[in-house]
Design an enzyme around this catalytic site. Sequence first.
Site, PDB file in Angstrom:
ATOM      1  N   LYS A   1      -4.350  14.047   1.443  1.00 31.91           N
ATOM      2  CA  LYS A   1      -4.353  12.970  -0.079  1.00 31.91           C
ATOM      3  C   LYS A   1      -5.438  14.201  -0.711  1.00 31.91           C
ATOM      4  O   LYS A   1      -6.274  15.118  -0.130  1.00 31.91           O
ATOM      5  CB  LYS A   1      -4.951  12.154   0.820  1.00 31.91           C
ATOM      6  CG  LYS A   1      -5.328  11.332  -0.966  1.00 31.91           C
ATOM      7  CD  LYS A   1      -5.290   9.894  -0.395  1.00 31.91           C
ATOM      8  CE  LYS A   1      -5.434   9.201  -2.125  1.00 31.91           C
ATOM      9  NZ  LYS A   1      -5.688   7.194  -1.276  1.00 31.91           N
TER      10      LYS A   1
ATOM     11  N   HIS B   1       0.626  11.635  -1.129  1.00 32.67           N
ATOM     12  CA  HIS B   1      -0.266  12.245  -1.638  1.00 32.67           C
ATOM     13  C   HIS B   1      -0.273  13.721  -2.155  1.00 32.67           C
ATOM     14  O   HIS B   1      -1.150  14.975  -1.752  1.00 32.67           O
ATOM     15  CB  HIS B   1      -1.010  12.374   0.048  1.00 32.67           C
ATOM     16  CG  HIS B   1      -1.177  10.924   0.236  1.00 32.67           C
ATOM     17  ND1 HIS B   1      -2.243  10.555   1.324  1.00 32.67           N
ATOM     18  CD2 HIS B   1      -1.388   9.217  -0.242  1.00 32.67           C
ATOM     19  CE1 HIS B   1      -2.234   9.356   1.410  1.00 32.67           C
ATOM     20  NE2 HIS B   1      -2.344   8.514   0.354  1.00 32.67           N
TER      21      HIS B   1
ATOM     22  N   ASP C   1       2.110  11.911   4.026  1.00 31.15           N
ATOM     23  CA  ASP C   1       1.926  10.236   2.547  1.00 31.15           C
ATOM     24  C   ASP C   1       2.905  10.584   1.978  1.00 31.15           C
ATOM     25  O   ASP C   1       2.515  11.959   0.829  1.00 31.15           O
ATOM     26  CB  ASP C   1       1.382   9.738   1.978  1.00 31.15           C
ATOM     27  CG  ASP C   1       0.778   8.335   1.811  1.00 31.15           C
ATOM     28  OD1 ASP C   1       1.418   8.543   0.449  1.00 31.15           O
ATOM     29  OD2 ASP C   1       0.480   7.409   1.972  1.00 31.15           O
TER      30      ASP C   1
ATOM     31  N   GLU D   1      -3.708  12.725   8.079  1.00 30.13           N
ATOM     32  CA  GLU D   1      -3.612  12.302   7.001  1.00 30.13           C
ATOM     33  C   GLU D   1      -4.467  13.266   5.863  1.00 30.13           C
ATOM     34  O   GLU D   1      -5.000  12.192   5.607  1.00 30.13           O
ATOM     35  CB  GLU D   1      -3.042  11.081   6.527  1.00 30.13           C
ATOM     36  CG  GLU D   1      -2.043  10.681   5.086  1.00 30.13           C
ATOM     37  CD  GLU D   1      -2.128   8.851   5.035  1.00 30.13           C
ATOM     38  OE1 GLU D   1      -2.955   8.175   6.300  1.00 30.13           O
ATOM     39  OE2 GLU D   1      -1.394   8.146   3.930  1.00 30.13           O
TER      40      GLU D   1
ATOM     41  N   ASP E   1       0.943   3.762  -4.438  1.00 30.94           N
ATOM     42  CA  ASP E   1       2.125   2.893  -3.149  1.00 30.94           C
ATOM     43  C   ASP E   1       3.201   1.802  -3.913  1.00 30.94           C
ATOM     44  O   ASP E   1       3.083   0.651  -3.331  1.00 30.94           O
ATOM     45  CB  ASP E   1       1.373   2.457  -2.437  1.00 30.94           C
ATOM     46  CG  ASP E   1       0.150   3.719  -2.288  1.00 30.94           C
ATOM     47  OD1 ASP E   1       0.790   4.032  -0.873  1.00 30.94           O
ATOM     48  OD2 ASP E   1      -1.258   3.376  -2.473  1.00 30.94           O
TER      49      ASP E   1
ATOM     50  N   TRP F   1      -6.572   8.721   8.026  1.00 29.53           N
ATOM     51  CA  TRP F   1      -7.308   8.601   6.738  1.00 29.53           C
ATOM     52  C   TRP F   1      -8.941   7.975   7.020  1.00 29.53           C
ATOM     53  O   TRP F   1      -9.047   7.308   7.002  1.00 29.53           O
ATOM     54  CB  TRP F   1      -6.064   8.383   6.016  1.00 29.53           C
ATOM     55  CG  TRP F   1      -6.300   8.173   5.099  1.00 29.53           C
ATOM     56  CD1 TRP F   1      -6.280   9.793   3.904  1.00 29.53           C
ATOM     57  CD2 TRP F   1      -7.256   7.701   3.617  1.00 29.53           C
ATOM     58  NE1 TRP F   1      -6.820   9.518   2.347  1.00 29.53           N
ATOM     59  CE2 TRP F   1      -7.310   7.668   2.756  1.00 29.53           C
ATOM     60  CE3 TRP F   1      -7.235   5.353   4.007  1.00 29.53           C
ATOM     61  CZ2 TRP F   1      -7.754   7.237   1.298  1.00 29.53           C
ATOM     62  CZ3 TRP F   1      -8.108   5.418   2.553  1.00 29.53           C
ATOM     63  CH2 TRP F   1      -8.681   5.803   1.908  1.00 29.53           C
TER      64      TRP F   1
ATOM     65  N   ASP G   1      -0.582   7.704  -7.150  1.00 24.38           N
ATOM     66  CA  ASP G   1      -0.447   7.640  -5.495  1.00 24.38           C
ATOM     67  C   ASP G   1      -0.928   6.237  -5.589  1.00 24.38           C
ATOM     68  O   ASP G   1      -1.082   5.413  -5.336  1.00 24.38           O
ATOM     69  CB  ASP G   1      -1.382   8.136  -4.917  1.00 24.38           C
ATOM     70  CG  ASP G   1      -1.218   7.393  -2.918  1.00 24.38           C
ATOM     71  OD1 ASP G   1      -0.522   7.124  -3.015  1.00 24.38           O
ATOM     72  OD2 ASP G   1      -2.276   7.439  -2.225  1.00 24.38           O
TER      73      ASP G   1
ATOM     74  N   HIS H   1       4.357   8.497   6.072  1.00 21.99           N
ATOM     75  CA  HIS H   1       3.960   7.338   5.013  1.00 21.99           C
ATOM     76  C   HIS H   1       4.349   7.976   4.161  1.00 21.99           C
ATOM     77  O   HIS H   1       4.614   8.520   2.814  1.00 21.99           O
ATOM     78  CB  HIS H   1       2.210   7.461   4.674  1.00 21.99           C
ATOM     79  CG  HIS H   1       1.876   6.801   6.157  1.00 21.99           C
ATOM     80  ND1 HIS H   1       0.764   7.247   5.830  1.00 21.99           N
ATOM     81  CD2 HIS H   1       1.381   6.319   7.359  1.00 21.99           C
ATOM     82  CE1 HIS H   1      -0.235   6.232   6.161  1.00 21.99           C
ATOM     83  NE2 HIS H   1       1.005   5.323   6.969  1.00 21.99           N
TER      84      HIS H   1
ATOM     85  N   ASP I   1       4.248   3.041   4.065  1.00 21.39           N
ATOM     86  CA  ASP I   1       3.108   2.953   3.442  1.00 21.39           C
ATOM     87  C   ASP I   1       2.766   2.922   1.483  1.00 21.39           C
ATOM     88  O   ASP I   1       3.257   3.320   0.716  1.00 21.39           O
ATOM     89  CB  ASP I   1       1.673   3.985   3.618  1.00 21.39           C
ATOM     90  CG  ASP I   1       0.611   3.964   3.192  1.00 21.39           C
ATOM     91  OD1 ASP I   1       0.024   2.667   3.256  1.00 21.39           O
ATOM     92  OD2 ASP I   1      -0.077   4.812   2.805  1.00 21.39           O
TER      93      ASP I   1
HETATM   94  C1  RNT Z   1      -4.680   6.181   1.174  1.00 15.81           C
HETATM   95  C2  RNT Z   1      -3.769   6.669   2.651  1.00 15.81           C
HETATM   96  C3  RNT Z   1      -3.218   5.190   3.535  1.00 15.81           C
HETATM   97  C4  RNT Z   1      -3.633   4.544   3.153  1.00 15.81           C
HETATM   98  C5  RNT Z   1      -3.981   2.679   4.997  1.00 15.81           C
HETATM   99  C6  RNT Z   1      -4.038   1.089   4.129  1.00 15.81           C
HETATM  100  O1  RNT Z   1      -4.037   7.028   0.536  1.00 15.81           O
HETATM  101  O2  RNT Z   1      -2.379   6.777   2.235  1.00 15.81           O
HETATM  102  O3  RNT Z   1      -2.934   6.082   4.660  1.00 15.81           O
HETATM  103  O4  RNT Z   1      -2.423   3.637   2.786  1.00 15.81           O
HETATM  104  O5  RNT Z   1      -4.337   3.174   5.327  1.00 15.81           O
HETATM  105 ZN    ZN Z   2      -0.603   7.514   3.758  1.00 13.42          ZN
END
Ligand code: RNT
Ligand code: ZN
Length: 417
Positions: free
Chosen positions: A227, A261, A258, A225, A295, A184, A293, A285, A325
Amino acid sequence: MSTQKALECAREIYAKYGVDVDAAMKSVAETPVSIHCWQGDDVAGFENPDGDLTGGIQSTGNYPGKARTLDELRADFEFAAKFIPGKKKLALHAIYLDAAGKKVERNEIGPEHFTSWVQWAKEKGFGLDYNPTFFSHPLSADGLTLSHSDPAIRKYWIEHGINSRHVAEYFGRELGQTAMNNFWVPDGFKDTPVNRALTRSYLADSYDQIFAEKLNEEYTQEAVESKVFGIGAESCTIGSHEFYMGCAMKHDKLLTLDTGHYHPTELVSDKISGVLTYLKAVMLHVSRPVRWDSDHVVIFDDELRAIATEIKRGGFEKRVNIGLDFFDGSINRIACWAIGSRNMQKALLWAALEPVAMLQKFEAEGDYTSRLAYLEEIKTLPFGAVWNAYCEAQNVSVGDSWIAEMKKYEREVLSAR
Ligand code: RNT
Ligand code: ZN
């Protein structure tokens, strides 16, 4: 009622739907889940732990007791693992290298910086996954890395991409299970760019170079990955979903989905079968976006269950690599690991207990009434009894007993930091 007695009742009830509870528990126990190391220290790593987290991602909150060293991070993860059933892998990032106090440039990282991790993983019976780190670095300060217009900067990051593949290959060879290597990059523009195509062509060219060498897929597989946006990169993300779909197809790589994303009404649960129509496998993820996003720690919500049931319903168990993640610094970080990972396990168990054959038969016959009626009925089957029995069989804390243990560790270990 004892866990076993409750299980007996549950067995009988689920059997009426043609579901074998013991087979379900066994299948979940064998499904590896990759838990991310970066929840333990707010994505700080050991390269420059006091530096800023950049790349448009953010961990908010300053709950006391975060891991400051390799030893603390490992001890914390081992402690959290006591509460998490199932087969565990730990996902590392390049910045979690063990350089014995020396400064190592990202383009000089190699397997030698991860020998202590491999040793530890062997001892504890964990698998390892990997991520090159394209953020929190002076050469990513422009918000561009593999797609930077300066060939020297691109070269630096390409070298890092290449060396990440050798670290992951080393993990796979040593630990006897395929190490996922997830790419990523934060690359994007805060304001509207006028040559998206050129910038994307740089990123494409960088991946051509990074993926040029063929490695043994039994040891490592790469995933890319995408986003939508990052903080400070609101107007354009170079590695968008469409870009990485093409990239994964061109290089025969995995796509990482993810859950944070995509636009808020898009669902990763729906994307799995779409992407797997053409790609050999995906990486997940699993995260919890709250308005963006963000997390947040994964909870046992509809989408988490939908992701797990999609894997089961599609027969995708071998083609979906489940990874977590999220990173929350506002509550106890060990609890974050435990809550999020236990929820992922719950969702997998939930999916394994679904009478898929029956439901799919209704659908094939066009009986959508029964499909909906049963989907709702099964929501109140005694899932909790099976979950407790699964935890007991896996030798991890049953029910809420882990919470007191976690609090004790907080008092005795974390508060001393
Ligand atoms: C960032 C991505 C990525 C990170 C990690 C730390 O938006 O989701 O995967 O969260 O690599
Ligand atoms: Zn991620």
